[in-house]
Every structure is written in C-alpha cells, then in structure tokens.
Enzyme design. Sequence first.
Site, PDB file in Angstrom:
ATOM      1  CG  HIS A  48       3.918  -5.795  -6.835  1.00  0.00           C
ATOM      2  ND1 HIS A  48       4.108  -4.600  -7.494  1.00  0.00           N
ATOM      3  CD2 HIS A  48       4.889  -5.870  -5.898  1.00  0.00           C
ATOM      4  CE1 HIS A  48       5.168  -3.983  -6.983  1.00  0.00           C
ATOM      5  NE2 HIS A  48       5.665  -4.733  -6.005  1.00  0.00           N
TER       6      HIS A  48
ATOM      7  CE  LYS B 294       3.850  -1.783  -4.357  1.00  0.00           C
ATOM      8  NZ  LYS B 294       4.831  -0.721  -4.480  1.00  0.00           N
TER       9      LYS B 294
ATOM     10  CB  SER C 105       8.336  -6.685  -6.530  1.00  0.00           C
ATOM     11  OG  SER C 105       9.463  -6.993  -5.765  1.00  0.00           O
TER      12      SER C 105
HETATM   13  N1  PMP Z   1       6.005  -5.004  -0.554  1.00  0.00           N
HETATM   14  C1  PMP Z   1       6.290  -5.118  -1.853  1.00  0.00           C
HETATM   15  C2  PMP Z   1       6.293  -6.480  -2.492  1.00  0.00           C
HETATM   16  C3  PMP Z   1       6.604  -3.972  -2.601  1.00  0.00           C
HETATM   17  O1  PMP Z   1       6.929  -4.082  -3.884  1.00  0.00           O
HETATM   18  C4  PMP Z   1       6.578  -2.702  -1.961  1.00  0.00           C
HETATM   19  C5  PMP Z   1       6.865  -1.410  -2.699  1.00  0.00           C
HETATM   20  N2  PMP Z   1       7.659  -1.452  -3.785  1.00  0.00           N
HETATM   21  C6  PMP Z   1       6.291  -2.649  -0.603  1.00  0.00           C
HETATM   22  C7  PMP Z   1       5.990  -3.807   0.070  1.00  0.00           C
HETATM   23  C8  PMP Z   1       6.303  -1.349   0.142  1.00  0.00           C
HETATM   24  O2  PMP Z   1       5.150  -0.647  -0.071  1.00  0.00           O
HETATM   25  P1  PMP Z   1       5.120   0.951  -0.008  1.00  0.00           P
HETATM   26  O3  PMP Z   1       5.702   1.445  -1.280  1.00  0.00           O
HETATM   27  O4  PMP Z   1       3.670   1.243   0.115  1.00  0.00           O
HETATM   28  O5  PMP Z   1       5.900   1.372   1.179  1.00  0.00           O
END
Ligand code: PMP
Length: 639
Positions: A459, A490, A431
């Site tokens: 992502h 997302k 990310s």
């Molecule tokens: N895994 C990754 C790689 C993320 O970037 C995120 C959110 N930024 C999450 C899990 C968590 O997902 P959520 O926002 O739906 O709780």
Amino acid sequence: MTLYSMKMRASRTEDGKNEHISGAERILPESALIENAGAMIDRALHHAKGRADYIQVKIEEACPEEIGYVEALPVSTRESANAAEGKEAILSLLRKIGVENGDAVMRKFGETYDMRGAMLLDADTLERLEPDPARGIRATYMDAEHGENRAACTGKNHFQEAVVLASKVANAPHILAEICVSDDPGYVTGYVASKKTGYVRITRLKEKNDPNGGRIFLYRGPREDVPRTIAYLEKQKILVRNAPTAPAPTPPADPWRVLAEEVERRKESGLYRTITTLESAQNAHVRANGRDFLMLASNSYLGLIDHPRVKNAATEAVQTFGGGSGGSRLTTGSLPLHDELEAAISRFKGTEASLLFGTGYMANVGILSALGRKGATIFSDELNHASIIDGCRLSRAQTVVYRHADMRDLEAKIKAARPSFGIIVSDAVFSMDGDVAPLPDLLAIAKRYGLLSMVDEAHATGVIGKTGRGLAEYFGLREQPDVVMGTLSKSLASEGGFASGRQLLIEYLRNTARSFIFSTSQSPATLASAKEALSILEEEPERVARLQDNTRAFVAALAENGIETKSDSAIVPIIVGDEHRALQAAKQLYDEGIFLSAIRYPTVAKGSARLRAAMMATHTEDELRAAAKKIADTLNRLP
Ligand code: PMP
C-alpha cells in the site's frame, strides 16, 4: 481351576505421613503368580510418584464357586474440548440414565478429592451412604478374564483396569452409574459408566495440571440393601469377560458435516463472507448489481486499471505472446516481459535487482519461508498482513511478534531472543489503519543487531513519498531496507508481487523461494499491464500528488462533519467499534451508492470494527466531500 487373588499396595513414609503410591490387583492361576508378583513389585519400586518403602503383596485363594463373571461394558468415546464441555457431557449422560439433578451430584465431587475410595451417593436424596466417609468404598477383587494362555500378561493397562472396575461396579445391585475423574494431574480423560450407557470415555474432564480427581457411585434402591451393594463392591470376586485392551479408535466424523458446521458458525457470528461482483472496470465509479457506485474500497489507488495505455499494452502482449506463460520461470515460463519488468522495478525502487512472484501473497510467503531458515528468528509487527503471518508460519524460523510500530518493544525482544540470524519485517503502510512503519528507527535497530530488514510496500508503492516510491522516499532516506517487497495488484493495476534488493538476495530467493520455483509465472497481459502502469507512474508523478491531495481533502471533510481520523497513506480508517454497527453502516452507504468495506474481527481486533475508505487519484475532491458528509450522516443516524 483354583485361582488366586493377588493385590499389591505400595506406600512411602514422608515426614511421618504415609503416602499411597500405587496399587494393583489381579485374579490369576497359580502358574502366573510369581511373574505377576515380580512385575507388581517392580512397578512399586519404579513409580512416577516415587519409590515405595513399604510394599504389601497379598495372595488369597479363590475357589471357582466364589468367582462371578460379568460381561465388559461396551466402550465409547465422547470428545470434549475443555472441562466445561466435559461436564456438559456428564450431565447429558446422567439425564439419559434418569438422573436429573446432575448439577447437584457434580457439586458433591469436591468432597471426594481426599478420599481413597469412592463416594456412594443416593442419586435422589444426595445422602452419602458409605459407613466411613473418610475411607469411602473400595471396589476390589476383580480382573479381566484372560484365559489360560494370557494368564501371565503382566503389563499394566490403565484402560483395561478402568473398564474392568467400571464393569464390576455397573453390575452391583442398585448402582445406577459411576462417574470417575483421575487424580493424575497429567490425565484429563475420565468416564461415566452404567449398564444403560456403557463405559463412556470423556476426553477432557478437567484442565491439565489439576491434581483433583475422585469417584462417585450413584445408588438408587432401598436403604436396607446398601450393605449388600457394598459387600458386592468390596468382597465379591469378579472376572470381566471380553474387556478390551484399548479404546476403539473414534469413528471418523462425516467430513461434510464438519464443514457445514464451520460455515454455520461463521454465519451466526457475523463473520460469513460473500462476494460482490463488479460489472465494470474498476475506477472511481463502478457498476454492480445494475447500479452505479462511488468506489471507496479499491486498491487501484492511481486509477490505472482501465487506462488506455495499460489496456493497449496488455492487448499487444497477448497478440505477441498469447494467453499464458506456459511454465515456471525456471522451466519454460520466462519471457522478455519478466526481465523488463524486473529491471523497471529495480530502477524505480533504486535497488540492484528484483524477482517477480505470481501474487503479493506468494511473494511474502516465498520470501519469508526462504529467509526464515532453521535457527533464524523473524521479528514481525503485530498488525502485519496475513501473507506475512503465513510466510512466518511456513518458515522454519521462530517468530517473535512485537507491539504495533513499537520500536522499544522490538529492541527489547531482539535483546531477549539474541538471534543468530534474524529478520525484522513490517508492513510499510498498515492496511487496516493507513499508518506507516517507523522506518528510520527500524533500519537503525536492524543495523545495530545485525539483522535483515524487510518492508511490505503493497500500500506504499505509488502512494507515499513525493513520487510514490514508497516508505524510504516518504522518510527522505536514500537507503532502502534489505528486502523491499511489493505488489503489482494495487497502484500498478495488475497482479503479482516482487522482492527487490541486492543481487545476492535475488539470487538466493531464485534458488530457495518455493512459491517462485514451483508455480507458473505471470502471463503476458499481467506483465505488460504492470509494466505500463509503472511507466505511467514514473512519467506522471502528479497522479501521486493528486492521490495525496484527495486523502487530505477527505480527512478534512470528515473532520468538518465531526469524524476525527488520520491517515499517512491512501487508506482512511473510520473507527465504528461495534461489529454489527459497522456492517449496518456499510450496508446503508451501499444503498446510497457508496462502495465501502466494513472491516471486522478477526481482520482487526474485536470492538474496533471500522469503515475503511480507500482513496484514488481519479476521485474528485467534490465527490469525496459529499461522501464524507454521507458517511457522517449515516453514522449519526445509527442507533
Ligand atoms: N501485503 C499487504 C500489506 C496486502 O495488503 C496485500 C493484499 N491485500 C498483500 C500483501 C497481498 O498482495 P496480493 O493481493 O498481490 O496477493
């Protein structure tokens, strides 16, 4: 009543050298002598330092008029996190006592390490006043006053013995203070004692396993009185009244102060976080603080959040099923929408079954804590998302972190750990860097060692692979990892998380994943939005192609403006390095109407702060090219 001073000294001869093992002393009535002598001998024969081969027990009569009485010093505790903080505490206490050259005093400490007794140090001239510097001064002939009924208390109480000694010393003529550090490598607490400060325990005065310790008596008085002070310390029999047997528990800190200090620390180090509120639906352009922005920080990669079909689906779901779900999936909170969305996800990912969670965070925490059984090992990429890290922490498994995307390191660590039940877990798209996990190698390794494989497609879904199906499609693999985890928050324009894989995996998680079992399920609007967004994604793969074209165009435009970067996804990192520069750049771009995040430590490593641009299918290439130029200009202008 006549009392007796009883002293024991135990030593051992090793390689012709006499080594001190243990010493103890008491002042006791006759009735307690035998029992205490037995206890002391027992101690000498069973000491951690070894078994004594020479034990001397000396008993001397002490007439009542020979015995002096002093009150025990009041005891307090200062917490110190390490040796440096401990030293600071000593210096501040010495200043309180009127000793300004504490640093110079502390430099003398090294000279005490080989001495059996204490150093008697002139507090001002730093002259050593002991007649025999190798021996030092031994404060002795003292005990806690136990009274008749406790006379036979034979146990060793290090704390009480220390307070007794310090109370005697503090009452010696012209002694300003005593500083004591234990020579026990395992005991890091020491003290400063004086009549003015009382007995102040300092919780950490040295690092663990440091065998050095010593004792300094600070003297301030006429030189001709030194013999009198030494005579008092070495000969005067003293009983200490009201010596405590254990330190009082540290009074609780004001909890609000503790919180306020933490917030303050974050402000000082540039890590304080604030919230920006958007005043419009999130798309390529947003409104905030009454102004319009080009959005370069959204996770809504396909720009579906305010798509009319998504909004209509959510509205209809609310009309039919209302606001909330009313329970967890296992109680009253299961709607047809849950089953339909799970089936749609399984179809999309090419898996047998899927399970929804309240958020992506909850999915990772639930899956990993459920799979990470006792005795299991989780192998986790060092750049994995926080929710994976938290899932590992919540599990009962051992976690082994491997170097980012480094399959050789992963394999070496698997070989070293020889797990009986193991899981390899990785972000599909990382990310903060936008790169992808080397899935083919990861799956081959998982197979070779009989481990489960798991990827987080937060992502990746809707972003990579020709039709946005994620990492397996990106690599042209027909096979999916054992656990495909993803988010609905997302590309899928809603909120929620999922696990997808074999029927057995889903059955297992439904029965063991606590964030699934013990939390209310998603609401109708949430489910319907995600389901509709997924339908749009499947029906209109050209959106994914547009997103991928946009990323290519943006990376190329940055390069034209002198910024080299790369991305395998919709996340484009623009490395700045310095944390403050990154913040400043983001702020200036914000002023120019570009919404972009500055990512800093601890989200990324110190010194690798970056601007993180996120592409959307709904951006136009022209506006991305213009933004790339503005970003480059801003960075060039920064000092
Ligand atoms: N895994 C990754 C790689 C993320 O970037 C995120 C959110 N930024 C999450 C899990 C968590 O997902 P959520 O926002 O739906 O709780």
